[in-house]
Design a protein around this motif. Structure first.
Motif, PDB file in Angstrom:
ATOM      1  N   ASN A   3     143.577  19.321 102.211  1.00 28.40           N
ATOM      2  CA  ASN A   3     144.405  20.504 102.418  1.00 28.40           C
ATOM      3  C   ASN A   3     145.409  20.259 103.546  1.00 28.40           C
ATOM      4  O   ASN A   3     145.415  20.921 104.579  1.00 28.40           O
ATOM      5  CB  ASN A   3     143.520  21.711 102.758  1.00 28.40           C
ATOM      6  CG  ASN A   3     142.612  22.079 101.595  1.00 28.40           C
ATOM      7  OD1 ASN A   3     143.078  22.215 100.465  1.00 28.40           O
ATOM      8  ND2 ASN A   3     141.333  22.237 101.884  1.00 28.40           N
ATOM      9  N   PHE A  21     148.202  22.377 108.369  1.00 28.51           N
ATOM     10  CA  PHE A  21     146.892  22.658 107.777  1.00 28.51           C
ATOM     11  C   PHE A  21     146.282  23.863 108.503  1.00 28.51           C
ATOM     12  O   PHE A  21     146.697  24.211 109.621  1.00 28.51           O
ATOM     13  CB  PHE A  21     145.961  21.442 107.886  1.00 28.51           C
ATOM     14  CG  PHE A  21     145.748  20.949 109.286  1.00 28.51           C
ATOM     15  CD1 PHE A  21     144.700  21.442 110.073  1.00 28.51           C
ATOM     16  CD2 PHE A  21     146.598  19.991 109.831  1.00 28.51           C
ATOM     17  CE1 PHE A  21     144.504  20.984 111.355  1.00 28.51           C
ATOM     18  CE2 PHE A  21     146.397  19.526 111.112  1.00 28.51           C
ATOM     19  CZ  PHE A  21     145.355  20.008 111.879  1.00 28.51           C
ATOM     20  N   LYS A  24     140.446  25.583 110.046  1.00 27.12           N
ATOM     21  CA  LYS A  24     139.096  25.453 109.490  1.00 27.12           C
ATOM     22  C   LYS A  24     139.006  24.326 108.460  1.00 27.12           C
ATOM     23  O   LYS A  24     137.901  23.873 108.119  1.00 27.12           O
ATOM     24  CB  LYS A  24     138.644  26.779 108.874  1.00 27.12           C
ATOM     25  CG  LYS A  24     139.471  27.240 107.689  1.00 27.12           C
ATOM     26  CD  LYS A  24     138.976  28.582 107.182  1.00 27.12           C
ATOM     27  CE  LYS A  24     139.814  29.071 106.004  1.00 27.12           C
ATOM     28  NZ  LYS A  24     139.352  30.410 105.515  1.00 27.12           N
ATOM     29  N   ASN A  25     140.179  23.879 107.934  1.00 29.83           N
ATOM     30  CA  ASN A  25     140.193  22.790 106.957  1.00 29.83           C
ATOM     31  C   ASN A  25     140.382  21.417 107.609  1.00 29.83           C
ATOM     32  O   ASN A  25     140.551  20.413 106.907  1.00 29.83           O
ATOM     33  CB  ASN A  25     141.320  23.011 105.936  1.00 29.83           C
ATOM     34  CG  ASN A  25     141.106  24.260 105.102  1.00 29.83           C
ATOM     35  OD1 ASN A  25     139.960  24.627 104.808  1.00 29.83           O
ATOM     36  ND2 ASN A  25     142.208  24.918 104.711  1.00 29.83           N
ATOM     37  N   TYR A  26     140.367  21.409 108.948  1.00 32.88           N
ATOM     38  CA  TYR A  26     140.612  20.148 109.643  1.00 32.88           C
ATOM     39  C   TYR A  26     139.619  19.088 109.196  1.00 32.88           C
ATOM     40  O   TYR A  26     138.432  19.345 109.013  1.00 32.88           O
ATOM     41  CB  TYR A  26     140.498  20.358 111.160  1.00 32.88           C
ATOM     42  CG  TYR A  26     140.514  19.066 111.936  1.00 32.88           C
ATOM     43  CD1 TYR A  26     141.706  18.398 112.163  1.00 32.88           C
ATOM     44  CD2 TYR A  26     139.319  18.519 112.400  1.00 32.88           C
ATOM     45  CE1 TYR A  26     141.702  17.207 112.870  1.00 32.88           C
ATOM     46  CE2 TYR A  26     139.320  17.321 113.113  1.00 32.88           C
ATOM     47  CZ  TYR A  26     140.526  16.660 113.334  1.00 32.88           C
ATOM     48  OH  TYR A  26     140.527  15.474 114.014  1.00 32.88           O
ATOM     49  N   SER A  27     140.159  17.844 109.068  1.00 31.25           N
ATOM     50  CA  SER A  27     139.313  16.716 108.681  1.00 31.25           C
ATOM     51  C   SER A  27     139.779  15.487 109.449  1.00 31.25           C
ATOM     52  O   SER A  27     140.963  15.351 109.796  1.00 31.25           O
ATOM     53  CB  SER A  27     139.425  16.471 107.168  1.00 31.25           C
ATOM     54  OG  SER A  27     138.832  15.226 106.824  1.00 31.25           O
ATOM     55  N   ASP A  78     139.874  29.627 113.598  1.00 33.28           N
ATOM     56  CA  ASP A  78     139.729  28.885 112.348  1.00 33.28           C
ATOM     57  C   ASP A  78     140.859  29.173 111.367  1.00 33.28           C
ATOM     58  O   ASP A  78     141.274  28.295 110.594  1.00 33.28           O
ATOM     59  CB  ASP A  78     138.381  29.212 111.689  1.00 33.28           C
ATOM     60  CG  ASP A  78     137.216  28.615 112.456  1.00 33.28           C
ATOM     61  OD1 ASP A  78     137.469  27.704 113.275  1.00 33.28           O
ATOM     62  OD2 ASP A  78     136.069  29.039 112.211  1.00 33.28           O
TER      63      ASP A  78
END
Length: 444
Positions: A3, A21, A24-27, A78
């Motif tokens: 995302n 982004f 809360k979708n952090y990767s 988030d």
């Protein structure tokens, strides 16, 4: 699914790539992608990295702090939107730096592309970019010389832009840049060789030959696929000084095409036909060339004969005048005296002297008048030579014309006309006769 929304903007003045982004979708994969981009772009120029939260500036980062991006987001909600930007200000650079060709080359009209790249090649002398293997490359070139071809190319104008763009494309490592420049090279080729073009409604090119023929709606894909044959034809056109004649042959052949598809009109068969037709054209011109040379040689030969004839006629006329005066004395004076059984001295009267003076002076006048007429005719010959030479100057080279119109025989004839003194010699003889006559009259 990742995302991560990535947008890139690259132009002449600025570069900006944004990574967006939701927190809360952090990767960690985001960091890997960003770090890879930072590494690539930093090889070209310095990159500024900025962090925004919900559109508000948060902090300046560097390649090391990107790795600890998660720590910067600990206190962020988030649902907040996180934006990381990579930017570079190009305005202070003396060279053009292209970070992303997909973004740099916009999807615009071909004429607008031409204006963009003409501006680039008129402004910069080097382009630095990433090659196909993501390594740094620099492409140096001389600045483009300004040269315009009118939209009504009736006068066989041609410039070197097709070759200029093609030569730079051949040096490019990046396929996006190579294709772009080859497309522009093909476009400029058509713009040069057509009789007229129209870019208002669509890209159409007109070829006037045996008939008026229009190739409409030329697309970028066709310009790319025909680049090689265009450059082969352009090399054939410009390899010698017969550009105007070759353009005429090209337009004539294209005007007879059965298809308006540019790929079908321009192929290897066309190049073969051009070369064959040009050889026929040269052969016909060679025949005409020898015909012209023969005509000039005959003209010079006739003028030489005429000059000698004028000189002979002048000499003969001068001698006839002298003989006429001598005949006068023998027939009128001497034979008349003998016929009347008078002495010669009795005939030497002032009346005879006056009449003889008048006759001799008329003879002297006619001698000098014949010389004047001769010189006028000689000037007419020279004027005619100059006029004919000016006419053939449109066909033959000036140096060759000078050689052809330099005739030793004709020059000798004109020289002898100018230096001829027959009228002087015969005039002196007549004046001597007149002086002797008056001497005898006075003595008796």
């Amino acid at each position: 699914m990742i995302n991560l929304n990535i947008t890139t903007k690259d132009d002449l003045n600025n570069f900006k790539e944004s990574f967006k982004f939701i927190n809360k979708n952090y990767s960690n994969s985001f960091v890997d992608i960003i770090n890879e981009r930072v590494r690539l772009y930093s090889s070209l120029a310095s990159i500024e990295i900025k962090l925004f939260i919900d559109g508000n500036f948060q902090d300046d980062l560097n390649s090391d702090s990107v790795n600890t991006l998660a720590a910067h987001l600990d206190d962020v909600d988030d649902d907040s939107e996180v934006t990381l930007t990579l930017t570079n200000d190009k305005s202070s650079s003396g060279e053009l730096i292209v970070f992303n060709f997909n973004s740099f080359i916009p999807n615009i009209k071909i004429t607008d592309k031409c204006n963009l790249w003409d501006k680039i090649f008129n402004t910069f002398e080097c382009i630095t970019y990433l090659g196909n293997n993501n390594s740094k490359h620099s492409l140096s070139f001389t600045k483009l010389s300004p040269c315009n071809v009118s939209s009504l190319n009736k006068f066989n104008q041609i410039d070197d832009k097709p070759n200029f763009y093609s030569s730079i494309a051949s040096k490019s490592i990046n396929m996006h840049l190579k294709n772009e420049l080859q497309i522009l090279s093909s476009f400029y080729f058509l713009k040069n060789v057509c009789s007229a073009y129209d870019f208002k409604s669509n890209e159409s090119f007109e070829f006037e030959g045996f008939r008026s023929f229009v190739i409409p709606n030329v697309c970028i894909k066709d310009l790319l696929s025909t680049h090689d044959i265009f450059m082969a034809i352009f090399e054939w056109l410009t390899i010698d000084k017969h550009i105007s004649s070759k353009l005429g042959i090209l337009r004539n052949i294209i005007s007879l095409s059965k298809s308006t598809n540019i790929v079908e009109c321009f192929d290897q068969d066309l190049l073969n036909a051009l070369e064959s037709n040009f050889k026929i054209y040269l052969k016909d011109n060679i025949n005409q060339y020898f015909e012209v040379k023969n005509k000039v040689s005959e003209f010079i030969y006739d003028l030489s004969n005429r000059s000698f004839e004028l000189l002979d006629k002048y000499t003969l006329n001068a001698n006839h005048i002298l003989l006429a005066v001598l005949s006068y004395f023998f027939t009128v004076v001497l034979f008349t005296t003998i016929d009347k059984n008078n002495s010669v001295t009795s005939m030497l009267t002032y009346q005879l002297g006056t009449l003889s003076s008048l006759f001799i002076l008329v003879g002297v006048y006619l001698l000098y008048q014949s010389k004047i007429d001769l010189e006028k005719k000689a000037l007419d010959i020279v004027s005619r030579m100059t006029e004919i030479k000016a006419r053939y100057n449109l066909i033959l080279a000036e140096k060759e014309l000078d050689e052809m119109f330099t005739s030793p025989t004709l020059e000798e004839a004109l020289k002898r006309i100018k230096q001829s003194k027959t009228h002087c010699y015969n005039g002196v003889i007549l004046l001597i006769i007149l002086t002797v006559l008056w001497g005898l009259i006075i003595c008796t």
